[in-house]
Write a protein that holds these residues in place. Sequence first.
Motif, PDB file in Angstrom:
ATOM      1  N   PRO A  33       1.162  -1.281  -0.054  1.00 13.20           N
ATOM      2  CA  PRO A  33      -0.083  -0.053  -0.052  1.00 13.20           C
ATOM      3  C   PRO A  33       0.973   1.005  -0.139  1.00 13.20           C
ATOM      4  CG  PRO A  33      -1.208  -1.370   1.727  1.00 13.20           C
ATOM      5  CD  PRO A  33       0.479  -2.061   1.026  1.00 13.20           C
ATOM      6  N   LEU A  34       1.599   1.160   0.533  1.00 14.98           N
ATOM      7  CA  LEU A  34       2.812   2.196   0.545  1.00 14.98           C
ATOM      8  C   LEU A  34       3.142   2.690  -0.534  1.00 14.98           C
ATOM      9  CD1 LEU A  34       4.527   1.763   4.182  1.00 14.98           C
ATOM     10  CD2 LEU A  34       2.760   3.588   3.524  1.00 14.98           C
ATOM     11  N   VAL A  35       3.565   2.181  -1.566  1.00 11.95           N
ATOM     12  CA  VAL A  35       3.906   2.197  -2.739  1.00 11.95           C
ATOM     13  C   VAL A  35       3.425   2.045  -4.066  1.00 11.95           C
ATOM     14  CG1 VAL A  35       5.727   0.301  -4.476  1.00 11.95           C
ATOM     15  CG2 VAL A  35       6.325  -0.056  -2.383  1.00 11.95           C
ATOM     16  N   ARG A  36       2.144   1.629  -3.792  1.00 14.96           N
ATOM     17  CA  ARG A  36       0.875   2.356  -4.421  1.00 14.96           C
ATOM     18  C   ARG A  36       1.095   3.527  -3.944  1.00 14.96           C
ATOM     19  NH1 ARG A  36      -0.407  -1.936  -7.730  1.00 14.96           N
ATOM     20  NH2 ARG A  36      -0.191  -3.327  -8.145  1.00 14.96           N
ATOM     21  N   GLU A  37       0.931   3.845  -2.642  1.00 15.35           N
ATOM     22  CA  GLU A  37       0.251   4.889  -2.357  1.00 15.35           C
ATOM     23  C   GLU A  37       1.539   6.180  -2.870  1.00 15.35           C
ATOM     24  OE1 GLU A  37       0.465   8.377   1.601  1.00 15.35           O
ATOM     25  OE2 GLU A  37      -0.245   5.928   1.407  1.00 15.35           O
ATOM     26  N   CYS A  38       3.206   6.083  -3.023  1.00 16.84           N
ATOM     27  CA  CYS A  38       3.667   6.933  -3.449  1.00 16.84           C
ATOM     28  C   CYS A  38       3.693   6.441  -5.095  1.00 16.84           C
ATOM     29  CB  CYS A  38       5.593   6.206  -3.312  1.00 16.84           C
ATOM     30  SG  CYS A  38       6.379   6.647  -4.285  1.00 16.84           S
ATOM     31  N   TYR A  39       3.241   6.227  -6.114  1.00 15.46           N
ATOM     32  CA  TYR A  39       2.985   5.749  -7.167  1.00 15.46           C
ATOM     33  C   TYR A  39       2.645   6.698  -7.584  1.00 15.46           C
ATOM     34  CZ  TYR A  39       7.437   3.294  -8.651  1.00 15.46           C
ATOM     35  OH  TYR A  39       8.710   2.839  -8.197  1.00 15.46           O
ATOM     36  N   ASP A  40       0.734   6.523  -6.832  1.00 16.88           N
ATOM     37  CA  ASP A  40      -0.247   6.910  -7.224  1.00 16.88           C
ATOM     38  C   ASP A  40      -0.161   8.289  -6.985  1.00 16.88           C
ATOM     39  OD1 ASP A  40      -1.306   4.325  -6.896  1.00 16.88           O
ATOM     40  OD2 ASP A  40      -2.562   4.808  -5.867  1.00 16.88           O
ATOM     41  N   LYS A  41       0.998   8.674  -7.099  1.00 16.01           N
ATOM     42  CA  LYS A  41       1.051  10.641  -7.105  1.00 16.01           C
ATOM     43  C   LYS A  41       1.592  11.076  -8.554  1.00 16.01           C
ATOM     44  CE  LYS A  41       1.488  11.041  -1.731  1.00 16.01           C
ATOM     45  NZ  LYS A  41       2.566  11.055  -1.176  1.00 16.01           N
ATOM     46  N   SER A  42       2.244   9.667  -9.016  1.00 15.39           N
ATOM     47  CA  SER A  42       2.784  10.335  -9.984  1.00 15.39           C
ATOM     48  C   SER A  42       1.959   9.375 -11.542  1.00 15.39           C
ATOM     49  CB  SER A  42       4.290  10.037  -9.930  1.00 15.39           C
ATOM     50  OG  SER A  42       4.626   8.576  -9.272  1.00 15.39           O
ATOM     51  N   LEU A  43       2.824   8.432 -11.821  1.00 11.43           N
ATOM     52  CA  LEU A  43       2.795   7.440 -12.761  1.00 11.43           C
ATOM     53  C   LEU A  43       1.923   6.295 -13.069  1.00 11.43           C
ATOM     54  CD1 LEU A  43       7.073   7.738 -13.799  1.00 11.43           C
ATOM     55  CD2 LEU A  43       4.451   9.075 -14.508  1.00 11.43           C
ATOM     56  N   GLY A  44       1.937   5.891 -11.153  1.00  8.08           N
ATOM     57  CA  GLY A  44       1.039   4.250 -11.835  1.00  8.08           C
ATOM     58  C   GLY A  44       1.825   4.034 -11.340  1.00  8.08           C
ATOM     59  N   ILE A  45       1.268   2.336 -10.387  1.00 11.82           N
ATOM     60  CA  ILE A  45       2.430   0.693 -10.975  1.00 11.82           C
ATOM     61  C   ILE A  45       1.908   0.669 -12.215  1.00 11.82           C
ATOM     62  CG2 ILE A  45       2.962  -0.906  -9.814  1.00 11.82           C
ATOM     63  CD1 ILE A  45       3.103  -0.102  -7.283  1.00 11.82           C
ATOM     64  N   PRO A  46       2.162  -0.227 -13.313  1.00  5.70           N
ATOM     65  CA  PRO A  46       1.280  -0.958 -13.986  1.00  5.70           C
ATOM     66  C   PRO A  46       0.999  -2.351 -13.752  1.00  5.70           C
ATOM     67  CG  PRO A  46       3.997  -0.989 -14.349  1.00  5.70           C
ATOM     68  CD  PRO A  46       3.627   0.116 -13.484  1.00  5.70           C
ATOM     69  N   SER A  47      -1.031  -2.721 -14.234  1.00  6.70           N
ATOM     70  CA  SER A  47      -1.286  -3.223 -13.818  1.00  6.70           C
ATOM     71  C   SER A  47      -1.230  -4.761 -13.423  1.00  6.70           C
ATOM     72  CB  SER A  47      -2.696  -3.370 -14.243  1.00  6.70           C
ATOM     73  OG  SER A  47      -2.088  -3.967 -15.996  1.00  6.70           O
ATOM     74  N   TRP A  48       0.028  -5.103 -14.864  1.00  4.31           N
ATOM     75  CA  TRP A  48       0.471  -6.808 -14.609  1.00  4.31           C
ATOM     76  C   TRP A  48       1.395  -6.052 -12.422  1.00  4.31           C
ATOM     77  CZ3 TRP A  48       2.069  -3.694 -18.466  1.00  4.31           C
ATOM     78  CH2 TRP A  48       3.555  -2.611 -18.346  1.00  4.31           C
ATOM     79  N   ILE A  49       1.461  -6.241 -12.212  1.00  4.34           N
ATOM     80  CA  ILE A  49       2.838  -5.984 -11.022  1.00  4.34           C
ATOM     81  C   ILE A  49       1.840  -5.776  -9.994  1.00  4.34           C
ATOM     82  CG2 ILE A  49       4.238  -5.086  -9.636  1.00  4.34           C
ATOM     83  CD1 ILE A  49       5.627  -3.994 -11.875  1.00  4.34           C
ATOM     84  N   THR A  50       1.480  -7.622  -8.968  1.00  5.35           N
ATOM     85  CA  THR A  50       0.168  -6.932  -8.099  1.00  5.35           C
ATOM     86  C   THR A  50       0.831  -6.794  -6.482  1.00  5.35           C
ATOM     87  OG1 THR A  50       1.233  -9.322  -7.786  1.00  5.35           O
ATOM     88  CG2 THR A  50      -0.796  -8.789  -9.911  1.00  5.35           C
TER      89      THR A  50
END
Length: 555
Positions: free
Chosen positions: A420-437
């Motif tokens: 959740p912390l990694v996704r929170e960080c990436y959602d502020k910029s580019l987001g994480i590709p959907s194939w990475i769970t």
Amino acid sequence: MHLFHKVPRYMIPHYMVSVDSLPLAGTGKVNVKLLPSPQPSDLLSGAVSAQDGLQNGDGNSEGADSKPGETKLSSDILPLARDIAAIFSEALGRRCSVHDDFFFSGGHSILAARAVQMMRARLGGGGLAVPFTAILAHPTPAALAARLVDMRRWRDQGGDLPAPLVLLRPATAASLSKEEDGGGFEERREGQKQSLPMDIVVMHPIGGGLMPMAGLADALGERLRGEARIIGLPWTSTSGGGGGNRRGELASTRREEDGEEISSPQTVEALAERYAEILADFISARSRGEAHDSDRPLYLLGWSFGGTLAYEAAKRLQSMRVAQGRGEESSVQVVLLDAPTLDAAVRELEPCSLVAENYAEHMVDYIAERTRSSSATASSPELKRSTAQGQGQSDQIQSLRRLLRHSRFDEHTNLSALAPLVRECYDKSLGIPSWITDADLVESSRGLQANLQALCGSSHARRSGGHGEGGRQKGAALIADGGRARLAVLHVQATRGLGARLPDADLGWEAERRLQAGRLVWTKHEVETGHDDVLVSAVDLVADHISTTVGMNQD
């Protein structure tokens, strides 16, 4: 030559014969029997005749199989390529040379399946199956033979590796005897004994995986002309876990979210002890294979934390061999790439204060690598996002580091809180590709967590009184005195690497050499590069060192 640019190769005739008129049969069709026989002068420019596509009667010359400009085949590939060409010819109902493409020669999927079945029956004995996909990816006999020989190398050279050792790159320069060189594929496969002059074991860095070392392994293998078998030692729950530790007295236990208990070494010393046992098993397996294998050099190579592990494991391995009275039987050598001593790592780098930095760098590198490897199949919006993501990795690391520190994330925090912390960080910029769970993010970090726990465990042991003069841990591994036996170490230090960040610019090695008091044979080189770039800059230097020491051992 005009036809070669207009139609597939299988539609190009070998000969072009000029006739005044075509002889016809009574039905009005061309009477093939009355057509003139082609002469050598009728051979199309750029084509190879069916007769020239065959091997010579004695089957020993490659000239009949080679087209102008084609690369000549090596002696271990050519006989197999000829066997495959004969099978292709039988399946296609026409002559086929070792360089002819099966599908350009008129083949299709049904004929390909038939050819694969014939290869399995005639060439695939002894457990080496010929996959159907191989003929699709390598449709010429030469290319397919090279692939099958490579598959055989991977199978044969990985057979004596105890878990968790994995083969990163097989040796390709193994010599063949005259009998093996002249026999068929299956005869060579069963009779062949690979003569490997050296083994190089690459230790995992702090993240636990071997991906950062893949480029080095390939480059080093090429530079050594295929004369080394390159093996990897990754972190796994068994290799680094207390469940696999025969002694087990230094294992700590943590409980995961599913209730399963997983043991991991509490200190780097315990992890190095376990790796020394794995390497000792590997040396024993080599010795059982052939008597001279016990004399074959074994190189332990590590970068950064992996170098620290390599050195600590090598000390214990050498001491184990000396205790068994076999200290001089196996030549164990260490190659360190910008790696600190364990003492310098835990006292000067302060690993417990750098947990957030390590997780941030690991996660950003992991996501970037997964993005690059999957970009070919990613959708267009995700591909654009991935490209932008790679351009801002440094900023992304700093952003994630701040977030992890703010959340008080440390080496003992349950990894389920990481995603959740990694996704929170990436959602502020580019987001994480959907194939990475989320599960991918967690699993990729288990090795890092275990290694950070081991580093912090060693650090706590020193601060809690388990140390002697100068803050060095009591019982720190001294290499056993094996008479003339010495542990050889090559230390390659980057001028802009870890030494630039530590009070001890020597990374603690001068003190370690004094402690070991003549038990080391030490070679040091400095290269003008950074900590990460030493993996590229040091390849030639390391290869030259290994080649030199192998020559000395053989003399």
